[in-house]
Design a protein around this motif. Sequence first.
Motif, PDB file in Angstrom:
ATOM      1  N   VAL A 131     118.340  57.309  80.065  1.00  0.00           N
ATOM      2  CA  VAL A 131     116.262  57.036  79.061  1.00  0.00           C
ATOM      3  C   VAL A 131     116.094  55.707  78.741  1.00  0.00           C
ATOM      4  O   VAL A 131     115.531  55.671  77.624  1.00  0.00           O
ATOM      5  N   LYS A 132     117.176  55.342  78.344  1.00  0.00           N
ATOM      6  CA  LYS A 132     117.173  53.642  78.105  1.00  0.00           C
ATOM      7  C   LYS A 132     117.134  53.557  76.083  1.00  0.00           C
ATOM      8  O   LYS A 132     116.414  53.367  75.450  1.00  0.00           O
ATOM      9  N   SER A 133     118.270  54.925  75.504  1.00  0.00           N
ATOM     10  CA  SER A 133     117.755  55.428  74.626  1.00  0.00           C
ATOM     11  C   SER A 133     117.920  54.060  73.375  1.00  0.00           C
ATOM     12  O   SER A 133     119.069  53.511  73.361  1.00  0.00           O
ATOM     13  N   ASN A 134     116.960  53.757  72.492  1.00  0.00           N
ATOM     14  CA  ASN A 134     116.394  53.034  71.117  1.00  0.00           C
ATOM     15  C   ASN A 134     117.839  53.327  70.291  1.00  0.00           C
ATOM     16  O   ASN A 134     117.479  54.752  69.653  1.00  0.00           O
ATOM     17  N   THR A 199     110.940  55.183  54.747  1.00  0.00           N
ATOM     18  CA  THR A 199     110.643  53.581  55.163  1.00  0.00           C
ATOM     19  C   THR A 199     108.909  53.468  55.855  1.00  0.00           C
ATOM     20  O   THR A 199     108.696  54.572  56.489  1.00  0.00           O
ATOM     21  N   HIS A 200     108.404  52.796  56.264  1.00  0.00           N
ATOM     22  CA  HIS A 200     106.198  52.769  56.095  1.00  0.00           C
ATOM     23  C   HIS A 200     106.671  52.862  57.668  1.00  0.00           C
ATOM     24  O   HIS A 200     107.071  51.952  58.266  1.00  0.00           O
ATOM     25  N   GLY A 201     105.682  53.908  58.573  1.00  0.00           N
ATOM     26  CA  GLY A 201     105.728  53.773  59.612  1.00  0.00           C
ATOM     27  C   GLY A 201     106.915  54.786  60.625  1.00  0.00           C
ATOM     28  O   GLY A 201     106.757  54.959  61.444  1.00  0.00           O
ATOM     29  N   SER A 202     107.328  55.623  59.538  1.00  0.00           N
ATOM     30  CA  SER A 202     108.663  56.191  59.742  1.00  0.00           C
ATOM     31  C   SER A 202     108.838  57.767  59.265  1.00  0.00           C
ATOM     32  O   SER A 202     107.888  57.454  58.346  1.00  0.00           O
ATOM     33  N   SER A 203     109.679  58.577  58.990  1.00  0.00           N
ATOM     34  CA  SER A 203     110.356  59.585  58.435  1.00  0.00           C
ATOM     35  C   SER A 203     111.154  59.370  57.371  1.00  0.00           C
ATOM     36  O   SER A 203     111.797  60.487  56.945  1.00  0.00           O
ATOM     37  N   ILE A 204     112.165  57.778  57.887  1.00  0.00           N
ATOM     38  CA  ILE A 204     113.338  58.216  57.131  1.00  0.00           C
ATOM     39  C   ILE A 204     113.497  57.291  56.332  1.00  0.00           C
ATOM     40  O   ILE A 204     112.689  56.495  56.107  1.00  0.00           O
ATOM     41  N   ASP A 327     103.603  29.035  61.282  1.00  0.00           N
ATOM     42  CA  ASP A 327     104.350  28.243  61.526  1.00  0.00           C
ATOM     43  C   ASP A 327     105.186  29.539  62.494  1.00  0.00           C
ATOM     44  O   ASP A 327     105.050  31.063  61.905  1.00  0.00           O
ATOM     45  N   CYS A 328     105.082  28.911  63.978  1.00  0.00           N
ATOM     46  CA  CYS A 328     105.724  30.492  64.643  1.00  0.00           C
ATOM     47  C   CYS A 328     106.683  30.394  65.061  1.00  0.00           C
ATOM     48  O   CYS A 328     107.691  31.832  66.022  1.00  0.00           O
ATOM     49  N   GLY A 329     107.634  29.883  63.747  1.00  0.00           N
ATOM     50  CA  GLY A 329     109.193  30.328  64.110  1.00  0.00           C
ATOM     51  C   GLY A 329     109.254  31.607  62.339  1.00  0.00           C
ATOM     52  O   GLY A 329     110.387  31.473  62.137  1.00  0.00           O
ATOM     53  N   MET A 330     108.301  31.986  61.630  1.00  0.00           N
ATOM     54  CA  MET A 330     108.227  33.578  60.975  1.00  0.00           C
ATOM     55  C   MET A 330     107.398  34.398  61.325  1.00  0.00           C
ATOM     56  O   MET A 330     106.176  33.824  61.696  1.00  0.00           O
ATOM     57  N   LEU A 331     107.694  35.487  60.606  1.00  0.00           N
ATOM     58  CA  LEU A 331     107.747  36.452  60.709  1.00  0.00           C
ATOM     59  C   LEU A 331     107.687  37.582  59.732  1.00  0.00           C
ATOM     60  O   LEU A 331     108.288  38.448  59.791  1.00  0.00           O
ATOM     61  N   ASP A 332     106.319  38.630  59.424  1.00  0.00           N
ATOM     62  CA  ASP A 332     106.688  39.622  58.669  1.00  0.00           C
ATOM     63  C   ASP A 332     106.249  40.851  59.341  1.00  0.00           C
ATOM     64  O   ASP A 332     104.906  41.064  60.605  1.00  0.00           O
ATOM     65  N   ILE A 333     107.175  41.825  59.442  1.00  0.00           N
ATOM     66  CA  ILE A 333     107.117  43.146  59.948  1.00  0.00           C
ATOM     67  C   ILE A 333     106.362  44.144  58.338  1.00  0.00           C
ATOM     68  O   ILE A 333     107.653  43.959  57.493  1.00  0.00           O
ATOM     69  N   CYS A 334     105.628  45.225  59.111  1.00  0.00           N
ATOM     70  CA  CYS A 334     105.801  45.516  57.724  1.00  0.00           C
ATOM     71  C   CYS A 334     105.496  47.587  58.077  1.00  0.00           C
ATOM     72  O   CYS A 334     105.583  47.912  59.164  1.00  0.00           O
ATOM     73  N   GLY A 335     106.471  47.942  56.998  1.00  0.00           N
ATOM     74  CA  GLY A 335     107.904  49.240  57.826  1.00  0.00           C
ATOM     75  C   GLY A 335     108.139  48.752  58.962  1.00  0.00           C
ATOM     76  O   GLY A 335     109.097  48.180  59.254  1.00  0.00           O
ATOM     77  N   PHE A 336     108.569  49.930  59.418  1.00  0.00           N
ATOM     78  CA  PHE A 336     109.794  49.782  60.759  1.00  0.00           C
ATOM     79  C   PHE A 336     109.723  51.125  61.698  1.00  0.00           C
ATOM     80  O   PHE A 336     109.809  52.287  61.065  1.00  0.00           O
ATOM     81  N   ASP A 337     109.768  50.670  63.056  1.00  0.00           N
ATOM     82  CA  ASP A 337     109.728  52.529  64.244  1.00  0.00           C
ATOM     83  C   ASP A 337     110.402  51.962  65.461  1.00  0.00           C
ATOM     84  O   ASP A 337     111.072  50.561  65.106  1.00  0.00           O
ATOM     85  N   SER A 338     110.721  52.350  65.891  1.00  0.00           N
ATOM     86  CA  SER A 338     111.671  52.688  67.074  1.00  0.00           C
ATOM     87  C   SER A 338     111.167  51.352  67.445  1.00  0.00           C
ATOM     88  O   SER A 338     112.556  50.794  68.427  1.00  0.00           O
ATOM     89  N   GLN A 339     109.786  50.290  67.793  1.00  0.00           N
ATOM     90  CA  GLN A 339     109.753  49.463  68.602  1.00  0.00           C
ATOM     91  C   GLN A 339     109.825  47.990  67.778  1.00  0.00           C
ATOM     92  O   GLN A 339     110.509  46.732  68.322  1.00  0.00           O
ATOM     93  N   SER A 340     110.047  48.015  66.396  1.00  0.00           N
ATOM     94  CA  SER A 340     110.643  46.594  65.992  1.00  0.00           C
ATOM     95  C   SER A 340     112.187  46.326  66.286  1.00  0.00           C
ATOM     96  O   SER A 340     111.946  45.122  65.752  1.00  0.00           O
ATOM     97  N   LEU A 341     113.187  46.459  66.085  1.00  0.00           N
ATOM     98  CA  LEU A 341     114.462  46.606  66.894  1.00  0.00           C
ATOM     99  C   LEU A 341     114.527  45.302  68.194  1.00  0.00           C
ATOM    100  O   LEU A 341     114.438  43.883  68.239  1.00  0.00           O
ATOM    101  N   ASP A 342     113.251  45.160  69.261  1.00  0.00           N
ATOM    102  CA  ASP A 342     112.416  45.181  70.170  1.00  0.00           C
ATOM    103  C   ASP A 342     112.055  43.678  70.055  1.00  0.00           C
ATOM    104  O   ASP A 342     111.944  42.275  70.842  1.00  0.00           O
ATOM    105  N   VAL A 343     110.975  44.036  68.787  1.00  0.00           N
ATOM    106  CA  VAL A 343     109.936  43.083  68.698  1.00  0.00           C
ATOM    107  C   VAL A 343     111.514  41.655  67.799  1.00  0.00           C
ATOM    108  O   VAL A 343     110.981  40.461  68.010  1.00  0.00           O
TER     109      VAL A 343
END
Length: 352
Positions: A131-134, A199-204, A327-343
């Motif tokens: 299942v390629k568990s994240n 965490t925003h986007g999650s329940s943990i 700047d293509c080398g900077m990124l903001d992430i609001c909250g966190f979910d199962s896809q954030s690690l891949d991002v």
Amino acid sequence: MSRFLCTAIALVCKYITKGWKGVEEACSEGEKSEDVQKVFVYLEALEKAKHCTDEQELINLIEEHRLETEQLPTTFLKSKQVWKALLKEIPLPVLLKRLGKLTADKVLLPGSPDVSSVCERILDDTALKQVKSNPFSILAASEHYKRGHGKLGKLKWDPDADIVQALDSSFCKSISAVEGTGKRFLLAVDVSSSLGTVTHGSSISTVAVAAGMCMIFAQTEPTAQIVVFSEGSLVPCAISANMTLMEAAEVLIQAPVPGTDCALPITWASENEKTVDVFIIFTNNRCTGTENPADALKMYRQKSGVFSKLIVCGLASKHLCVADPEDCGMLDICGFDSQSLDVIRNFALNIF
């Protein structure tokens, strides 16, 4: 595409559009190959399950044809015996989502063979790989189950100790499936406020997210450095790949100190001549430091000669404006979910 596959797809489409009668008419002409006969028998089992009124008959269909919850009449989903039959082949992601409900409904009783079977499924290496568990998906399921109630608080259960232990072990196992990037990371966790918020986007909790991410990078990126910081203070953090999630979380939970300076990890790396490809900052707060993190990163790049990247994860934020949008080398992430690690991984590797 093989002839069998074309015929099988045609039969399934016929069942969807014309029902069982359409399948019977399509198969009444000519002989069916062995493979096509298997598809016919499976569709026949679906049709029987749809109209089934006998619990034992439905259980036999589930066990013989590996039917899933979506293929059963909803009236039988209240049956403990039906769920016991489903547990034998239920997909792991579905099982993880339903652990609380199954415990609340007394399908999973402490010390029972069913609990032992579920723990074996959760820990099964083959199932995790298939299942390629994240890791974050397992972490979210684990923290949700430990909480003992649903999001609205109506559904409640007493977490089973064996299942909790299996989930924690499964999270650690799933980390080994994460491929390293070979990049030099600096993970900085802001401890200027409580990490106990959701965490925003999650329940943990945010501390579980931060601890989990630190564990993942500690195991998959050999050169990763982990620090904790608050206003005017930054210290290395002793989180290792051998820790449990609880041990890692305890390291991060410190007495809150007012003020959040998100530029501090970058200036610290510059002053201490640390070579970093990617800075990842985990925070619950707005930046209140005197120096802009984006400006600090640009100065670091000039001094080190490395085009370092910056990722700021506002774990409890709905809005975040730290990165320079030009700047293509900077990124903001609001909250966190199962896809954030891949991002994060793809951003570090320039995969977009």
